[in-house]
Design a protein around this motif. Structure first.
Motif, PDB file in Angstrom:
ATOM      1  N   LEU A  23      24.019 -85.322  22.364  1.00 61.41           N
ATOM      2  CA  LEU A  23      25.164 -86.043  22.946  1.00 61.41           C
ATOM      3  C   LEU A  23      26.336 -86.036  21.964  1.00 61.41           C
ATOM      4  O   LEU A  23      27.488 -85.821  22.349  1.00 61.41           O
ATOM      5  N   HIS A  24      26.017 -86.204  20.718  1.00 65.56           N
ATOM      6  CA  HIS A  24      27.055 -86.284  19.692  1.00 65.56           C
ATOM      7  C   HIS A  24      27.738 -84.930  19.475  1.00 65.56           C
ATOM      8  O   HIS A  24      28.953 -84.861  19.274  1.00 65.56           O
ATOM      9  N   PHE A  25      26.969 -83.855  19.535  1.00 65.15           N
ATOM     10  CA  PHE A  25      27.572 -82.508  19.410  1.00 65.15           C
ATOM     11  C   PHE A  25      28.556 -82.278  20.555  1.00 65.15           C
ATOM     12  O   PHE A  25      29.626 -81.697  20.368  1.00 65.15           O
ATOM     13  N   LEU A  75      36.223 -85.330  11.058  1.00 66.14           N
ATOM     14  CA  LEU A  75      35.241 -86.286  10.521  1.00 66.14           C
ATOM     15  C   LEU A  75      33.841 -85.992  11.026  1.00 66.14           C
ATOM     16  O   LEU A  75      32.861 -86.155  10.290  1.00 66.14           O
ATOM     17  N   HIS A  76      33.725 -85.552  12.288  1.00 68.16           N
ATOM     18  CA  HIS A  76      32.387 -85.203  12.784  1.00 68.16           C
ATOM     19  C   HIS A  76      31.818 -83.999  12.018  1.00 68.16           C
ATOM     20  O   HIS A  76      30.615 -83.922  11.792  1.00 68.16           O
ATOM     21  N   GLU A  77      32.675 -83.076  11.603  1.00 67.57           N
ATOM     22  CA  GLU A  77      32.173 -81.932  10.830  1.00 67.57           C
ATOM     23  C   GLU A  77      31.630 -82.394   9.475  1.00 67.57           C
ATOM     24  O   GLU A  77      30.584 -81.927   9.018  1.00 67.57           O
ATOM     25  N   GLY A 125      34.601 -97.319  14.266  1.00 62.96           N
ATOM     26  CA  GLY A 125      35.149 -96.452  13.230  1.00 62.96           C
ATOM     27  C   GLY A 125      34.111 -95.790  12.349  1.00 62.96           C
ATOM     28  O   GLY A 125      33.006 -95.480  12.790  1.00 62.96           O
ATOM     29  N   TRP A 126      34.502 -95.610  11.101  1.00 61.60           N
ATOM     30  CA  TRP A 126      33.718 -94.827  10.151  1.00 61.60           C
ATOM     31  C   TRP A 126      33.675 -95.533   8.789  1.00 61.60           C
ATOM     32  O   TRP A 126      34.638 -96.210   8.422  1.00 61.60           O
ATOM     33  N   ALA A 127      32.582 -95.282   8.062  1.00 59.44           N
ATOM     34  CA  ALA A 127      32.539 -95.621   6.636  1.00 59.44           C
ATOM     35  C   ALA A 127      32.628 -94.300   5.886  1.00 59.44           C
ATOM     36  O   ALA A 127      31.869 -93.368   6.177  1.00 59.44           O
ATOM     37  N   MET A 160      30.085 -91.434   7.320  1.00 56.47           N
ATOM     38  CA  MET A 160      29.116 -92.035   8.252  1.00 56.47           C
ATOM     39  C   MET A 160      29.840 -92.550   9.496  1.00 56.47           C
ATOM     40  O   MET A 160      30.699 -93.430   9.413  1.00 56.47           O
ATOM     41  N   ASP A 161      29.472 -91.990  10.614  1.00 59.47           N
ATOM     42  CA  ASP A 161      29.996 -92.413  11.911  1.00 59.47           C
ATOM     43  C   ASP A 161      29.309 -93.723  12.295  1.00 59.47           C
ATOM     44  O   ASP A 161      28.074 -93.787  12.325  1.00 59.47           O
ATOM     45  N   VAL A 162      30.082 -94.767  12.562  1.00 61.33           N
ATOM     46  CA  VAL A 162      29.458 -96.004  13.051  1.00 61.33           C
ATOM     47  C   VAL A 162      29.982 -96.397  14.437  1.00 61.33           C
ATOM     48  O   VAL A 162      29.876 -97.554  14.837  1.00 61.33           O
ATOM     49  N   GLU A 164      29.461 -96.644  18.299  1.00 61.07           N
ATOM     50  CA  GLU A 164      28.158 -96.929  18.929  1.00 61.07           C
ATOM     51  C   GLU A 164      27.496 -95.674  19.510  1.00 61.07           C
ATOM     52  O   GLU A 164      26.275 -95.593  19.592  1.00 61.07           O
ATOM     53  N   HIS A 165      28.302 -94.686  19.899  1.00 63.36           N
ATOM     54  CA  HIS A 165      27.678 -93.473  20.464  1.00 63.36           C
ATOM     55  C   HIS A 165      26.769 -92.780  19.444  1.00 63.36           C
ATOM     56  O   HIS A 165      25.934 -91.970  19.814  1.00 63.36           O
ATOM     57  N   ALA A 166      26.956 -93.098  18.160  1.00 62.89           N
ATOM     58  CA  ALA A 166      26.142 -92.461  17.113  1.00 62.89           C
ATOM     59  C   ALA A 166      24.718 -93.000  17.087  1.00 62.89           C
ATOM     60  O   ALA A 166      23.836 -92.396  16.477  1.00 62.89           O
TER      61      ALA A 166
END
Ligand SMILES: [Fe+2]
Length: 201
Positions: A23-25, A75-77, A125-127, A160-162, A164-166
């Motif tokens: 799903l994330h890809f 950021l996903h990469e 968001g992201w850390a 780190m993706d935070v 919720e979809h992660a």
């Protein structure tokens, strides 16, 4: 310039299911697609060498959205790039990352407390742990959405993706800390090391 979605050979992680990764890809590919679409539309506005007054609102909106989509792509990469099957544990004694964490925070555990603290912050968001290329120091930052809070000129070291979809297929919304634990048990510390001192992601 056309961006192409990268393929990540990522499955069998601990605590982050293959279903979540698939799903994330797909979501990541959406950011690549939207970035390309926006670039193309922006290019149409400027092709004639001038930006007409009546074009400014639409142009401005596209530019703002580009910040969201483009950072979402990049950021996903970084995120997928710092995970691997059989990853996790702690960085090894000679790791560049560990040296940076110790010189910036005193001890790895203190760095980790801060990074986990950022990841647990409320919001979408992201850390991100960044290195300041001028000083070599690392610091942890909260990024709202994908584009608010990135530090100009700093290099992302651990992302780190935070959103919720992660983790929503694997954990409840209130169980973000379990996901963060799972994230740590899959970190590819060699990838973070390769990013220290301005090396390629
Ligand atoms: Fe994501």
């Amino acid at each position: 310039m056309i961006y192409h979605a990268k393929q990540f050979n990522l499955s069998g992680l601990k605590g982050i299911s293959d279903q979540t990764l698939e799903l994330h890809f797909k979501l990541y590919e959406g950011y690549v697609k939207e970035s390309n679409k926006l670039q193309e539309k922006i290019s149409d506005f400027i092709q004639d060498g001038e930006l007409d007054q009546e074009e400014v609102p639409a142009y401005s909106e596209l530019k703002r959205r580009l910040g969201f989509e483009y950072n979402g792509m990049v950021l996903h990469e970084y995120y997928f790039g710092n995970l691997k099957k059989h990853g996790g544990g702690e960085p090894n004694r000679n790791s560049l990352f560990l040296k940076a964490a110790e010189s910036s925070f005193g001890r790895y555990e203190i760095w980790k407390t801060d990074f986990v603290g950022v990841g647990a912050m409320r919001g979408v968001g992201w850390a991100i742990c960044y290195e300041d290329p001028q000083s070599g120091r690392i610091s942890n930052h909260w990024i709202s959405l994908h584009e608010n809070g990135n530090v100009a000129g700093f290099n992302p070291i651990l992302v780190m993706d935070v959103w919720e979809h992660a983790f929503l297929l694997d954990y409840k919304p209130a169980e973000r800390s379990k996901y963060i634990e799972a994230f740590f048990s899959n970190i590819d510390w060699s990838a973070t090391d390769a990013r220290v001192h301005g090396q390629m992601r």
